[in-house]
Design a protein around this motif. Structure first.
Motif, PDB file in Angstrom:
ATOM      1  N   ILE A 127      14.119  13.505 125.226  1.00 43.10           N
ATOM      2  CA  ILE A 127      12.683  13.339 125.387  1.00 43.10           C
ATOM      3  C   ILE A 127      12.281  13.627 126.828  1.00 43.10           C
ATOM      4  N   GLY A 128      11.168  14.332 126.993  1.00 41.96           N
ATOM      5  CA  GLY A 128      10.612  14.560 128.322  1.00 41.96           C
ATOM      6  C   GLY A 128      11.620  15.208 129.251  1.00 41.96           C
ATOM      7  N   ALA A 129      12.015  14.476 130.296  1.00 40.64           N
ATOM      8  CA  ALA A 129      13.007  15.001 131.240  1.00 40.64           C
ATOM      9  C   ALA A 129      14.312  15.333 130.531  1.00 40.64           C
ATOM     10  N   GLY A 130      14.646  14.601 129.466  1.00 46.37           N
ATOM     11  CA  GLY A 130      15.844  14.904 128.691  1.00 46.37           C
ATOM     12  C   GLY A 130      15.721  16.231 127.968  1.00 46.37           C
ATOM     13  N   PHE A 131      14.554  16.498 127.398  1.00 49.32           N
ATOM     14  CA  PHE A 131      14.283  17.772 126.749  1.00 49.32           C
ATOM     15  C   PHE A 131      14.386  18.894 127.774  1.00 49.32           C
ATOM     16  N   GLN A 132      13.789  18.692 128.949  1.00 55.46           N
ATOM     17  CA  GLN A 132      13.797  19.737 129.963  1.00 55.46           C
ATOM     18  C   GLN A 132      15.203  19.992 130.505  1.00 55.46           C
ATOM     19  N   LEU A 133      16.031  18.951 130.566  1.00 61.69           N
ATOM     20  CA  LEU A 133      17.405  19.152 131.016  1.00 61.69           C
ATOM     21  C   LEU A 133      18.192  19.970 129.996  1.00 61.69           C
ATOM     22  N   ALA A 134      17.989  19.699 128.716  1.00 59.76           N
ATOM     23  CA  ALA A 134      18.629  20.525 127.688  1.00 59.76           C
ATOM     24  C   ALA A 134      18.137  21.968 127.765  1.00 59.76           C
ATOM     25  N   LEU A 135      16.844  22.161 128.034  1.00 65.23           N
ATOM     26  CA  LEU A 135      16.283  23.501 128.159  1.00 65.23           C
ATOM     27  C   LEU A 135      16.812  24.234 129.387  1.00 65.23           C
ATOM     28  N   ALA A 136      17.287  23.494 130.392  1.00 70.70           N
ATOM     29  CA  ALA A 136      17.810  24.120 131.600  1.00 70.70           C
ATOM     30  C   ALA A 136      19.096  24.898 131.331  1.00 70.70           C
ATOM     31  N   CYS A 137      19.809  24.541 130.272  1.00 72.31           N
ATOM     32  CA  CYS A 137      21.080  25.192 129.957  1.00 72.31           C
ATOM     33  C   CYS A 137      20.861  26.502 129.213  1.00 72.31           C
ATOM     34  N   ASP A 138      21.862  27.357 129.261  1.00 67.35           N
ATOM     35  CA  ASP A 138      21.781  28.635 128.554  1.00 67.35           C
ATOM     36  C   ASP A 138      21.760  28.446 127.044  1.00 67.35           C
ATOM     37  N   LEU A 139      22.575  27.511 126.544  1.00 66.20           N
ATOM     38  CA  LEU A 139      22.772  27.326 125.112  1.00 66.20           C
ATOM     39  C   LEU A 139      22.702  25.851 124.783  1.00 66.20           C
ATOM     40  N   ARG A 140      22.305  25.554 123.533  1.00 65.21           N
ATOM     41  CA  ARG A 140      22.217  24.169 123.067  1.00 65.21           C
ATOM     42  C   ARG A 140      22.907  24.053 121.705  1.00 65.21           C
ATOM     43  N   VAL A 141      23.921  23.182 121.643  1.00 61.62           N
ATOM     44  CA  VAL A 141      24.541  22.806 120.380  1.00 61.62           C
ATOM     45  C   VAL A 141      24.070  21.394 120.074  1.00 61.62           C
ATOM     46  N   CYS A 142      23.495  21.205 118.899  1.00 63.32           N
ATOM     47  CA  CYS A 142      22.821  19.944 118.596  1.00 63.32           C
ATOM     48  C   CYS A 142      23.437  19.252 117.389  1.00 63.32           C
ATOM     49  N   ALA A 143      23.485  17.939 117.467  1.00 61.59           N
ATOM     50  CA  ALA A 143      23.837  17.133 116.303  1.00 61.59           C
ATOM     51  C   ALA A 143      22.651  17.108 115.349  1.00 61.59           C
ATOM     52  N   ASP A 144      22.938  16.834 114.079  1.00 60.34           N
ATOM     53  CA  ASP A 144      21.860  16.867 113.086  1.00 60.34           C
ATOM     54  C   ASP A 144      20.904  15.688 113.194  1.00 60.34           C
ATOM     55  N   ASP A 145      21.160  14.764 114.127  1.00 63.64           N
ATOM     56  CA  ASP A 145      20.219  13.664 114.365  1.00 63.64           C
ATOM     57  C   ASP A 145      19.351  13.900 115.593  1.00 63.64           C
ATOM     58  N   VAL A 146      19.371  15.118 116.143  1.00 61.94           N
ATOM     59  CA  VAL A 146      18.643  15.380 117.380  1.00 61.94           C
ATOM     60  C   VAL A 146      17.141  15.237 117.175  1.00 61.94           C
TER      61      VAL A 146
END
Length: 263
Positions: A127-146
């Motif tokens: 959420i918020g800063a957490g979302f932006q930190l994930a967006l800072a990376c090249d790639l995102r692998v997510c759990a199905d509860d994201v």
């Protein structure tokens, strides 16, 4: 078997390096990895401490959430120990506020270095800063509860930790606007469908999926990977002629390297 070395562990951040792979872990699970200026400074320091042999950096969060966003203590009159609250910063000189936010943003920018590939392993809330930190990376692998959400606008603020550009690049302007203004959750199926997530897996399989992706990212020669990343990043803003020239120059460097020219 290679040895994992802990190079940094402070303020909710741990940096561990195992040969060509570094892992940056948000390690304040009791607070759902809520973020603070101290955590951002630690993230910036983690980027500075990466040894030169590191090719892939994995970003993860301990516990049930990747990061629940900014610690709301930042908006209280007390702020955090030893530093002003965000409200006090806002009451000070405008140039000081701008310089402070620019310093915070450094924790989010080094992930895009062209000599690294960065992967966010995201579970639970981002959420918020957490979302932006994930967006800072090249790639995102997510759990199905994201559950991604950008809540800044709902609080009378804006996303200011470098997240607006990658969000628009991934999902387009209209969807990015709707996500930010409504503050709604983006769940796993939508994240994968719109490109926010490169891959969605059951939560129990997140670590294995990230390990598989990391191995695949390490397979090609490093120089070719770095040149390709630089080309793809420039393609977002360069004109066609400039991009074509960049491709020719990069391929020339690769061919000369393979031919042993200049050795």
């Amino acid at each position: 078997m290679s040895e994992t070395n802990i190079l940094l562990e402070r303020d909710g951040v741990r940096l561990a390096v195992d040969d060509t792979v570094a892992t940056v872990t948000l390690c304040n699970a009791a607070k759902r990895n809520a973020q603070s200026p101290a955590l951002w400074r630690a993230l910036t320091e983690a980027g500075r401490q990466l040894p030169g042999q590191v090719r892939v950096v994995v970003l993860r969060g301990e516990g049930v959430s990747f990061s629940a966003g900014l610690d709301r203590q930042a908006f209280t009159s007390e702020g955090f120990d030893g530093e002003p609250s965000f409200l006090d910063l806002a009451r000070g000189p405008e140039a000081d506020l701008d310089a402070t936010v620019a310093e915070y943003q450094e924790a989010f920018t080094w992930w895009r270095r062209t000599d690294l590939l960065t992967v966010a392993a995201v579970q639970g809330h981002a959420i918020g800063a957490g979302f932006q930190l994930a967006l800072a990376c090249d790639l995102r692998v997510c759990a199905d509860d994201v559950q991604f959400a950008m809540r800044e606008t709902s609080l009378g603020l804006v996303p200011d930790l470098t997240g607006t550009k990658p969000l628009v690049e991934l999902v387009g302007y209209a969807r990015a606007l709707e996500i930010c203004v409504t503050g709604r959750f983006v769940h796993a199926e939508e994240a994968e469908r719109t490109g926010l997530a490169n891959l969605v897996v059951p939560a129990a399989e997140l670590d294995a999926a990230v390990a598989d992706l990391t191995a695949a990212l390490l397979a090609p020669p490093r120089d070719a990977v770095n040149e390709t990343k630089a080309l793809l990043r420039s393609a977002l803003s360069a004109g066609a002629a400039a991009q074509h020239a960049a491709e020719r120059a990069a391929q020339g460097r690769r061919l000369r390297d393979l031919a042993g020219v200049g050795e």
